[in-house]
Scaffold this active site. Sequence first.
Site, short mmCIF file in Angstrom:
data_model
loop_
_atom_site.label_atom_id
_atom_site.label_comp_id
_atom_site.label_asym_id
_atom_site.label_seq_id
_atom_site.Cartn_x
_atom_site.Cartn_y
_atom_site.Cartn_z
N GLY A 630 8.25 14.59 8.74
CA GLY A 630 8.70 13.99 7.65
C GLY A 630 7.52 14.30 6.74
O GLY A 630 6.92 15.21 7.00
N GLY A 632 4.62 12.85 3.86
CA GLY A 632 3.92 11.57 3.17
C GLY A 632 3.47 11.88 1.76
O GLY A 632 3.69 12.80 1.20
N GLU A 633 2.60 10.73 1.49
CA GLU A 633 1.94 11.11 0.09
C GLU A 633 1.35 12.14 -0.11
O GLU A 633 1.15 12.63 -1.11
CB GLU A 633 1.24 9.76 -0.23
CG GLU A 633 0.66 9.60 -1.55
CD GLU A 633 -0.34 8.28 -1.71
OE1 GLU A 633 -1.00 8.18 -2.92
OE2 GLU A 633 -0.33 7.58 -0.95
N PHE A 634 0.32 12.85 0.79
CA PHE A 634 -0.66 13.76 0.90
C PHE A 634 -0.11 15.14 1.52
O PHE A 634 -0.76 15.89 1.22
CB PHE A 634 -1.90 13.34 1.70
CG PHE A 634 -2.70 12.03 0.80
CD1 PHE A 634 -3.34 12.35 -0.10
CD2 PHE A 634 -2.36 10.72 1.44
CE1 PHE A 634 -4.15 11.15 -0.86
CE2 PHE A 634 -2.96 9.68 0.72
CZ PHE A 634 -3.96 9.79 -0.46
N GLY A 635 0.75 15.03 2.26
CA GLY A 635 1.35 16.15 2.79
C GLY A 635 2.42 15.94 3.84
O GLY A 635 3.25 14.87 3.63
N GLU A 636 2.38 16.67 4.84
CA GLU A 636 3.61 16.67 5.96
C GLU A 636 2.98 15.77 6.99
O GLU A 636 2.08 15.67 7.54
CB GLU A 636 3.88 18.02 6.40
CG GLU A 636 4.57 18.90 5.33
CD GLU A 636 5.01 20.20 5.93
OE1 GLU A 636 5.92 20.76 5.38
OE2 GLU A 636 4.31 20.74 6.92
N VAL A 637 4.02 15.21 7.60
CA VAL A 637 3.89 14.57 9.02
C VAL A 637 4.65 15.26 10.23
O VAL A 637 5.72 15.47 10.10
CB VAL A 637 4.50 13.00 8.91
CG1 VAL A 637 3.92 12.25 10.23
CG2 VAL A 637 3.99 12.37 7.85
N LYS A 655 -0.70 13.92 10.54
CA LYS A 655 -0.73 13.85 9.24
C LYS A 655 -1.50 14.98 8.84
O LYS A 655 -2.95 15.01 8.72
CB LYS A 655 -0.99 12.60 8.61
CG LYS A 655 -0.23 11.40 8.93
CD LYS A 655 -0.73 10.11 8.11
CE LYS A 655 0.04 8.81 8.56
NZ LYS A 655 -0.27 7.87 7.84
N ASP A 748 0.63 -4.49 2.81
CA ASP A 748 1.86 -3.92 2.44
C ASP A 748 2.40 -4.01 4.05
O ASP A 748 3.21 -3.25 4.60
CB ASP A 748 1.52 -2.39 2.21
CG ASP A 748 3.10 -1.84 1.77
OD1 ASP A 748 4.05 -2.42 1.70
OD2 ASP A 748 3.10 -0.57 1.99
#
EC number: 2.7.10.1
Length: 988
Positions: A630, A632-637, A655, A748
């Site tokens: 996947g 994410g906001e900062f890079g890959e998971v 992450k 959240d």
Amino acid sequence: GVSSRARRPPGSSRSSRRGVTSELAWTTHPETGWEEVSGYDEAMNPIRTYQVCNVREANQNNWLRTKFIQRQDVQRVYVELKFTVRDCNSIPNIPGSCKETFNLFYYESDTDSASANSPFWMENPYIKVDTIAPDESFSKLESGRVNTKVRSFGPLSKNGFYLAFQDLGACMSLISVRAFYKKCSNTIAGFAIFPETLTGAEPTSLVIAPGTCIPNAVEVSVPLKLYCNGDGEWMVPVGACTCAAGYEPAMKDTQCQACGPGTFKSKQGEGPCSPCPPNSRTTAGAATVCICRSGFFRADADPADSACTSVPSAPRSVISNVNETSLVLEWSEPQDAGGRDDLLYNVICKKCSVERRLCSRCDDNVEFVPRQLGLTGLTERRIYISKVMAHPQYTFEIQAVNGISSKSPYPPHFASVNITTNQAAPSAVPTMHLHSSTGNSMTLSWTPPERPNGIILDYEIKYSEKQGQGDGIANTVTSQKNSVRLDGLKANARYMVQVRARTVAGYGRYSLPTEFQTTAEDGSTSKTFQELPLIVGSATAGLLFVIVVVIIAIVCFRKGMVTEQLLSSPLGRKQRNSTDPEYTEKLQQYVTPGMKVYIDPFTYEDPNEAVREFAKEIDISCVKIEEVIGAGEFGEVCRGRLKLPGRREIFVAIKTLKVGYTERQRRDFLSEASIMGQFDHPNIIHLEGVVTKSRPVMIITEFMENCALDSFLRLNDGQFTVIQLVGMLRGIAAGMKYLSEMNYVHRDLAARNILVNSNLVCKVSDFGLSRFLEDDPADPTYTSSLGGKIPIRWTAPEAIAYRKFTSASDVWSYGIVMWEVMSYGERPYWDMSNQDVINAVEQDYRLPPPMDCPTALHQLMLDCWVRDRNLRPKFAQIVNTLDKLIRNAASLKVIASVQSGVSQPLLDRTVPDYTTFTTVGDWLDAIKMGRYKENFVNAGFASFDLVAQMTAEDLLRIGVTLAGHQKKILSSIQDMRLQMNQTLPVQV
């Protein structure tokens, strides 16, 4: 000539004498000054000019004034003058009053009101523009050289103006006068149209021109504007448009034309239209997506530019290997995978009658390895099946499915194999009981095996006396019943007893050894046996005393550690250096003996210090990345493996921080690790550590096999019992109870932020929106100063309206999570807009109970959604409530119904009236079960009267095998029956 940016005002006469051959009749003063004469220009064309040459007389003051010139919207006017001047030195016998310059003036007026004597012929009222001097003068009449000068003046405010020329004693000729202004012509830039715009009042002025997108274009940044400078040139574009979806740039980016047949464009942008992917087509121009051809589909997650694919064919070459009551199935992949790479397999177990005419789904006792979870499917083409019954007939269907199988109206293709299991020995006896005991005998009973696998012929009981270093000689007896009396025993002796069952297949395994004791000869037990409760009680009391002492020591130690931790943090250092009594009092509230306190990493002056304090640094050599799962906001998971020294290798989630990050992005990325590192709870995602000393920077957490809870539930719609769902909710509540006790607000909480492992354990994750909650008894809230987005559908009203985030607002979000879980991942408030959700909640509308939701659970949801946050339950109370429901499973059998009142249903979601449908197929389409239309028709259920009488067995028989689909169809059939009863004629 006139430039493209210079023209006269519309409707006005050009203030120019160039090319004019008729009499100009401008006003002169005095009449003996300027004189209008005919002459020739450089090309020897006849023209009218004004000249003056009174150089022999001193004190000359000769004026020449043009006719009235309309200004319209012009603010600054430019004047081009062409003239010749005689060199004073070339004129003999003239006094020193001879000049080689003249003055340019203008006079503003709203009307053409000037006359021979008005305004007065002098500076003020006339406004001087400049003194005009030639670049070249001539000495001989026949060699006169033309000078050209341009001057400007402004700002102008009245309806028009006059130009005036003052001669103070020169010998000159005014050949041409041209008045003009500058403008920026209409233009197209950045797919936006900007209108014709006049320049400003000053040469340095910038005039803003608002723009509009060209047809079929959309704004991508606002406002749209261009600046027109004083030279009539466009500059400094702001904002832009781009071609809308379904349109592509044309005519050098000045038009957006529709995509032609067979092409599409799914997103707005400057890119061209693309040909339709395989197995798709368009039906009209300006297509944003190509429609799949019949028999082909796209999955919800497939991008619009992906090819349409089909369902896979059936698996091939099924091989079975039966071993008593277990078997292994193996098969080959389908010949046609449908053009996709997400091929999965479902194995359906059916227990059939001897003639195989009637089959039903196997019960939950049958075990599969690998385990099947609803619709997630298998990736391997081999499965081990155990705990099936002996002798019955079984049919196993191996379905091949892929990402679009759910889109197809037809059931998946499958290969089936018929299995008859062999005779197997019975399972072990689970428990034994002592019914009575004498000095030389005892009577025992036991529970029959859970899986007898046939008729039990008898039981074999093995017993032996328990002696000092071991057991004595074993004796065996048999019994036709599940009880036995053992005689010939010693008084006051202990015996170890085991039992096993026998069928025609042989003996099963012995039960676990169980110890029993005979009584003394006089009927009383031994002294040791009598004193056993006293001994056990004393030992228990002593053990409790030791435990209490250890707990007190740990509390004191942790209190010191917490205090030291706080005082060593930036927060603590501030306390030591501060004399603020309010701050000191607040800090003391956090330091509660025995309670771990959350410390906000953003309070550290150096964020790296928080990472070092709360997160373990892991050497990059211990980490192995296997695949990207996947983004994410900062890079890959990624999924990977972690092998630390002295520990076994484990799967982990990784992450990574993308390259080219800023220091702020690195700080925000690692802040989540600083937060997670402070938590230690089985229902909170566990941080393994961080990698900060090499690139890329990583956060490493435990790996959760089933990913996010919302998607997991949607994939397994209807596959879990209510107790299993409540167990998931209990785990989430326990994790949130832990966070709230640490004064931590999540902000959240949603099913998408709950991760599920292979054992269905739910863990709270995603601490990106979370912030520290200050423990202030008067107002225990954190007032957000952030302007970021908040998840409206999950957020409490006070958090939306006032940015007040508390543990109580987390409780509201938890109620939404409950609704998501019980509805198997349905979107809260369905397709309502965010503003409609806010308005509905404000009017005390609440979500209705999901289908088959127990009343007790929906009532708990409503308690979480109380408007007054002080009246909402605490997470500790929620955990206790769920524990009681789990212990009292009968309370979960009362199903909630939609009721009116304060917490009324949000939407009218009643089942459609069956009388509005003409066929059974229309009804199935309406409830989104159209895939089974052919099944109903082939089985003869072609009328609503027959459908209303269907049962679960009927659905199973015609091929509706998925439990979630059975439940949905049966629910609609039940409503159909109610509607039929309401429409029956009443006999009077």
